[in-house]
Structure formats: structure tokens, C-alpha cells
Design a protein around this motif. Structure first.
Motif, short mmCIF file in Angstrom:
data_model
loop_
_atom_site.label_atom_id
_atom_site.label_comp_id
_atom_site.label_asym_id
_atom_site.label_seq_id
_atom_site.Cartn_x
_atom_site.Cartn_y
_atom_site.Cartn_z
N UNK A 24 0.82 -1.23 0.00
CA UNK A 24 0.00 0.00 0.00
C UNK A 24 0.85 1.27 0.00
N UNK A 25 2.12 1.16 0.36
CA UNK A 25 2.99 2.34 0.37
C UNK A 25 3.10 2.97 -1.02
N UNK A 26 2.96 2.17 -2.05
CA UNK A 26 3.05 2.69 -3.42
C UNK A 26 1.82 3.50 -3.82
N UNK A 27 0.75 3.43 -3.03
CA UNK A 27 -0.49 4.16 -3.34
C UNK A 27 -0.55 5.51 -2.64
N UNK A 28 0.34 5.74 -1.68
CA UNK A 28 0.29 6.98 -0.89
C UNK A 28 0.87 8.14 -1.67
N UNK A 29 0.34 9.33 -1.37
CA UNK A 29 0.81 10.55 -2.01
C UNK A 29 1.29 11.52 -0.94
N UNK A 30 2.46 12.10 -1.18
CA UNK A 30 3.10 12.97 -0.19
C UNK A 30 3.25 14.38 -0.73
N UNK A 31 2.98 15.33 0.14
CA UNK A 31 3.08 16.75 -0.23
C UNK A 31 4.53 17.18 -0.28
N UNK A 32 4.84 18.21 -1.09
CA UNK A 32 6.19 18.77 -1.11
C UNK A 32 6.59 19.22 0.31
N UNK A 33 7.84 19.04 0.64
CA UNK A 33 8.33 19.49 1.94
C UNK A 33 8.16 18.47 3.04
N UNK A 34 7.54 17.32 2.76
CA UNK A 34 7.44 16.28 3.77
C UNK A 34 8.61 15.31 3.63
N UNK A 35 8.90 14.62 4.73
CA UNK A 35 10.03 13.70 4.76
C UNK A 35 9.68 12.42 3.99
N UNK A 36 10.58 11.96 3.13
CA UNK A 36 10.34 10.72 2.39
C UNK A 36 10.45 9.54 3.36
N UNK A 37 9.39 8.75 3.50
CA UNK A 37 9.43 7.64 4.46
C UNK A 37 10.25 6.46 3.94
#
Ligand SMILES: [Zn+2]
Length: 78
Positions: free
Chosen positions: A16-29
Motif C-alpha cells: 500500500x505504500x506505493x499508493x500513498x501521495x506525499x506533499x512537497x516538503x514532507x520527509x520521504x518515508x
């Protein structure tokens, strides 16, 4: 689009990690290749580094918001 030659170096996963979307400026998990959902721009990023913020990647007005999605997870040995 991310490219490769030797498919035996990549493993298909439905995590499911491949389905998540992250905003600019957030830490890459996770370390690996991320792509912008709106324009398809791709970046390579180390774990814990900050995904490029708004001022590092500009969209034309109306091109949609910047969101980063994991394309390829770089698996590190423990
Ligand atoms: Zn973009």
C-alpha cells in the motif's frame, strides 16, 4: 517514466505504500524513485530527506498540485 534494463533486479509488489501521495516538503518515508502525480516528473531521494518543496518544482497555473508517489523502493541491506 522510470526505466530499467534488467527486470531481474526489480520485484513487483502490491504494498500500500506505493499508493500513498506525499506533499512537497514532507520527509520521504522510504528511499527510492518518486514521481509527481500531476506532471510525471521523477526524483531519486534518500530515506528521511525532504521531498522537493513548491519552489523546487513549479507547475504552470492549472496543472494540478504537486504530490509525490513512490515508484521504485530502493531496498537497503540491514
Ligand atoms: Zn509536477
Amino acid at each position: 517514466m522510470a526505466q530499467y534494463k534488467h527486470g531481474n533486479f526489480l520485484h513487483k509488489s502490491d504494498h500500500s505504500e506505493y499508493d500513498k501521495k506525499y506533499s512537497p516538503g514532507t520527509e520521504a518515508p522510504n528511499p527510492g524513485i518518486y514521481r509527481c502525480v500531476s506532471c510525471g516528473d521523477e526524483i531519486g531521494i534518500a530515506k528521511g530527506h525532504v521531498l522537493p518543496p513548491q519552489n523546487h518544482h513549479q507547475h504552470a497555473p492549472g496543472a494540478g498540485k504537486i504530490e509525490w508517489q513512490l515508484v521504485v523502493f530502493a531496498q537497503q541491506r540491514k
